[in-house]
Design a protein around this motif. Structure first.
Motif, PDB file in Angstrom:
ATOM      1  N   TYR A 151       0.825  -1.210   0.000  1.00 35.53           N
ATOM      2  CA  TYR A 151       0.000   0.000   0.000  1.00 35.53           C
ATOM      3  C   TYR A 151       0.862   1.264   0.000  1.00 35.53           C
ATOM      4  N   PHE A 152       2.013   1.203   0.644  1.00 33.20           N
ATOM      5  CA  PHE A 152       2.915   2.358   0.687  1.00 33.20           C
ATOM      6  C   PHE A 152       3.731   2.521  -0.598  1.00 33.20           C
ATOM      7  N   GLY A 153       3.552   1.600  -1.535  1.00 34.59           N
ATOM      8  CA  GLY A 153       4.189   1.753  -2.835  1.00 34.59           C
ATOM      9  C   GLY A 153       5.439   0.937  -3.067  1.00 34.59           C
ATOM     10  N   PHE A 154       5.743  -0.003  -2.171  1.00 34.77           N
ATOM     11  CA  PHE A 154       6.902  -0.875  -2.375  1.00 34.77           C
ATOM     12  C   PHE A 154       6.467  -2.038  -3.264  1.00 34.77           C
ATOM     13  N   SER A 155       7.205  -2.265  -4.316  1.00 38.46           N
ATOM     14  CA  SER A 155       6.757  -3.206  -5.352  1.00 38.46           C
ATOM     15  C   SER A 155       7.454  -4.558  -5.316  1.00 38.46           C
ATOM     16  N   ASN A 156       8.490  -4.708  -4.528  1.00 44.50           N
ATOM     17  CA  ASN A 156       9.241  -5.962  -4.509  1.00 44.50           C
ATOM     18  C   ASN A 156       9.249  -6.538  -3.097  1.00 44.50           C
ATOM     19  N   VAL A 157       8.089  -7.025  -2.673  1.00 42.55           N
ATOM     20  CA  VAL A 157       7.903  -7.526  -1.311  1.00 42.55           C
ATOM     21  C   VAL A 157       7.503  -8.992  -1.376  1.00 42.55           C
ATOM     22  N   LYS A 158       8.079  -9.808  -0.488  1.00 44.16           N
ATOM     23  CA  LYS A 158       7.814 -11.251  -0.487  1.00 44.16           C
ATOM     24  C   LYS A 158       7.639 -11.756   0.945  1.00 44.16           C
ATOM     25  N   LEU A 159       6.997 -12.907   1.072  1.00 36.52           N
ATOM     26  CA  LEU A 159       6.923 -13.606   2.353  1.00 36.52           C
ATOM     27  C   LEU A 159       7.824 -14.832   2.297  1.00 36.52           C
ATOM     28  N   LEU A 160       8.537 -15.071   3.403  1.00 34.36           N
ATOM     29  CA  LEU A 160       9.393 -16.252   3.522  1.00 34.36           C
ATOM     30  C   LEU A 160       8.572 -17.414   4.058  1.00 34.36           C
ATOM     31  N   GLU A 161       8.530 -18.487   3.300  1.00 34.51           N
ATOM     32  CA  GLU A 161       7.779 -19.670   3.726  1.00 34.51           C
ATOM     33  C   GLU A 161       8.486 -20.372   4.879  1.00 34.51           C
ATOM     34  N   GLY A 162       7.730 -20.639   5.945  1.00 36.87           N
ATOM     35  CA  GLY A 162       8.245 -21.482   7.023  1.00 36.87           C
ATOM     36  C   GLY A 162       8.966 -20.772   8.154  1.00 36.87           C
ATOM     37  N   GLY A 163       9.261 -19.475   8.004  1.00 39.36           N
ATOM     38  CA  GLY A 163       9.892 -18.727   9.072  1.00 39.36           C
ATOM     39  C   GLY A 163      11.268 -19.233   9.474  1.00 39.36           C
ATOM     40  N   VAL A 164      11.639 -18.967  10.719  1.00 37.77           N
ATOM     41  CA  VAL A 164      12.970 -19.315  11.218  1.00 37.77           C
ATOM     42  C   VAL A 164      13.193 -20.825  11.217  1.00 37.77           C
ATOM     43  N   SER A 165      12.143 -21.586  11.522  1.00 38.67           N
ATOM     44  CA  SER A 165      12.292 -23.047  11.569  1.00 38.67           C
ATOM     45  C   SER A 165      12.722 -23.602  10.212  1.00 38.67           C
ATOM     46  N   ALA A 166      12.037 -23.164   9.154  1.00 36.06           N
ATOM     47  CA  ALA A 166      12.387 -23.621   7.812  1.00 36.06           C
ATOM     48  C   ALA A 166      13.766 -23.119   7.410  1.00 36.06           C
ATOM     49  N   TRP A 167      14.089 -21.919   7.838  1.00 32.43           N
ATOM     50  CA  TRP A 167      15.416 -21.348   7.564  1.00 32.43           C
ATOM     51  C   TRP A 167      16.504 -22.233   8.165  1.00 32.43           C
ATOM     52  N   LYS A 168      16.323 -22.651   9.403  1.00 30.63           N
ATOM     53  CA  LYS A 168      17.318 -23.499  10.072  1.00 30.63           C
ATOM     54  C   LYS A 168      17.368 -24.890   9.443  1.00 30.63           C
ATOM     55  N   GLU A 169      16.192 -25.427   9.085  1.00 25.80           N
ATOM     56  CA  GLU A 169      16.149 -26.742   8.446  1.00 25.80           C
ATOM     57  C   GLU A 169      16.916 -26.741   7.132  1.00 25.80           C
ATOM     58  N   ALA A 170      16.942 -25.590   6.481  1.00 32.04           N
ATOM     59  CA  ALA A 170      17.643 -25.479   5.196  1.00 32.04           C
ATOM     60  C   ALA A 170      19.130 -25.189   5.378  1.00 32.04           C
ATOM     61  N   GLY A 171      19.582 -25.142   6.635  1.00 33.86           N
ATOM     62  CA  GLY A 171      20.996 -24.907   6.904  1.00 33.86           C
ATOM     63  C   GLY A 171      21.356 -23.461   7.187  1.00 33.86           C
ATOM     64  N   GLY A 172      20.354 -22.609   7.325  1.00 30.57           N
ATOM     65  CA  GLY A 172      20.618 -21.203   7.596  1.00 30.57           C
ATOM     66  C   GLY A 172      21.053 -20.959   9.037  1.00 30.57           C
ATOM     67  N   GLU A 173      21.948 -20.006   9.229  1.00 29.63           N
ATOM     68  CA  GLU A 173      22.396 -19.644  10.561  1.00 29.63           C
ATOM     69  C   GLU A 173      21.413 -18.665  11.200  1.00 29.63           C
ATOM     70  N   VAL A 174      21.424 -18.631  12.531  1.00 31.11           N
ATOM     71  CA  VAL A 174      20.616 -17.655  13.265  1.00 31.11           C
ATOM     72  C   VAL A 174      21.519 -16.935  14.256  1.00 31.11           C
ATOM     73  N   GLU A 175      21.056 -15.776  14.696  1.00 33.94           N
ATOM     74  CA  GLU A 175      21.760 -15.039  15.736  1.00 33.94           C
ATOM     75  C   GLU A 175      20.758 -14.601  16.780  1.00 33.94           C
ATOM     76  N   ARG A 176      21.245 -14.176  17.927  1.00 32.28           N
ATOM     77  CA  ARG A 176      20.373 -13.706  18.984  1.00 32.28           C
ATOM     78  C   ARG A 176      20.801 -12.310  19.402  1.00 32.28           C
ATOM     79  N   GLY A 177      19.897 -11.645  20.098  1.00 30.94           N
ATOM     80  CA  GLY A 177      20.215 -10.301  20.564  1.00 30.94           C
ATOM     81  C   GLY A 177      19.196  -9.284  20.078  1.00 30.94           C
ATOM     82  N   ARG A 178      19.408  -8.054  20.462  1.00 31.29           N
ATOM     83  CA  ARG A 178      18.490  -6.978  20.098  1.00 31.29           C
ATOM     84  C   ARG A 178      18.666  -6.572  18.642  1.00 31.29           C
ATOM     85  N   ASP A 179      17.708  -5.794  18.183  1.00 32.46           N
ATOM     86  CA  ASP A 179      17.703  -5.339  16.794  1.00 32.46           C
ATOM     87  C   ASP A 179      18.757  -4.254  16.582  1.00 32.46           C
ATOM     88  N   HIS A 180      19.735  -4.556  15.736  1.00 36.38           N
ATOM     89  CA  HIS A 180      20.762  -3.574  15.371  1.00 36.38           C
ATOM     90  C   HIS A 180      20.815  -3.378  13.859  1.00 36.38           C
TER      91      HIS A 180
END
Length: 314
Positions: free
Chosen positions: A143-172
């Motif tokens: 609605y704000f006019g961004f044209s290249n927006v996507k949703l990631l299927e499966g969230g963090v769990s699917a990301w980790k299952e696919a071998g993706g790394e995660v980190e912890r901590g506050r938003d920087h």
């Protein structure tokens, strides 16, 4: 007013409804050309973890829409945390879901989260959450006019299952320098009460209520002024589009399910819920399938608050 969050329990009536719909869908689907069903699917709106991993980090913005504590425990490296959808809504009114329309204010909020044009924006949430806000952010950015927006299927769990790394901590995550003039509202994806009320009898419009069946029939668990639904609205619980694990059903299953409700892309679709959040997940599905669709951000809070507007309870 209670927080607008769908109950996690799945009622037997809803299960029966889904089973019946899918059974009819299988019959209907065998009678239709499969190629025609797939013709309008915008598969690029849904991204898989492996696809996100292959993207250049300088070309993408990742948004974690979960709560700040879940983000703190683990998140995709470099993701910005947009944990409260209400941050972008008008404060101090009886209708909590309505988006801010002040471009200067919006530019500041979006910049604080590092959001800018020219990059692919990938949003993820919690697949098991009964009230997913990643869809709300997806719709909001469109609605704000961004044209290249996507949703990631499966969230963090699917990301980790696919071998993706995660980190912890506050938003920087780094901020951006988005300007007010770079926000271009897209009225084609937004509906308000006037837009809907003027078209209630139009055969070219399909109004979809994405709340629970109990709410559709009159329950008001979230403090709405009146119970019921918008006249002519078809009830489809947004969760019917997803598996029990929160994964989007396949395009053929989704299109077959739409057919059971008599929905095809010849009609424009308007989706709503209580405050335009749950319906945003349905907005994503209809957009994914190639429908012309709008989300009603004020939704039932707004409609029920206006005594001049009609309501149905059956």
């Amino acid at each position: 007013m209670k927080t607008d969050i769908t109950s996690g329990s799945v009622f037997l009536s809803r299960k029966n409804k889904i089973f019946q719909a899918l059974f009819l869908a299988l019959i209907l689907f065998t009678l239709n050309d499969v190629d025609a069903v797939f013709a309008g699917v915008s598969a690029n709106l849904l991204i898989q973890p492996q696809q996100l991993m292959s993207m250049d980090k300088n070309d993408r913005i990742v948004i974690d829409s979960r709560s700040s504590w879940k983000y703190f425990l683990e998140h995709i490296p470099g993701a910005a945390n947009v944990s409260d959808w209400r941050e972008f809504t008008v404060k101090g009114k009886d209708v909590p879901g309505v988006l801010i329309d002040d471009k200067q204010q919006l530019a500041k909020l979006l910049s604080d989260h590092g959001i800018q044009h020219g990059k692919t924006i990938v949003i993820y949430g919690e697949p098991s959450d009964p009230w997913r806000t990643d869809g709300r952010i997806f719709w909001m950015l469109e609605y704000f006019g961004f044209s290249n927006v996507k949703l990631l299927e499966g969230g963090v769990s699917a990301w980790k299952e696919a071998g993706g790394e995660v980190e912890r901590g506050r938003d920087h995550a780094p901020t951006s320098n988005l300007k007010a003039q770079e926000i271009n509202f897209n009225p084609a994806v937004h509906a308000d009460k006037s837009y809907i009320n003027e078209r209630l009898s139009a055969k070219t419009l399909a109004i979809i209520d994405n709340r629970t069946e109990e709410e559709y029939k009159g329950a008001t668990p979230y403090g709405s002024q009146r119970g019921g639904h918008i006249p002519t609205a078809i009830h489809i619980d947004w969760r019917d589009f997803y598996s029990s694990e929160g994964r989007l059903h396949s395009p053929d299953t989704l299109m077959a399910l739409m057919k059971t409700y008599g929905l095809d892309d010849s009609r424009e679709v308007v989706v709503y819920c209580t405050g335009g959040v749950r319906s945003s997940m349905a907005y994503f599905v209809f957009k994914y399938l190639g429908y012309s669709v709008r989300n009603y951000d004020g939704s039932w809070w707004d409609w029920s608050n206006d005594s001049n507007l009609p309501v149905e309870n059956t």
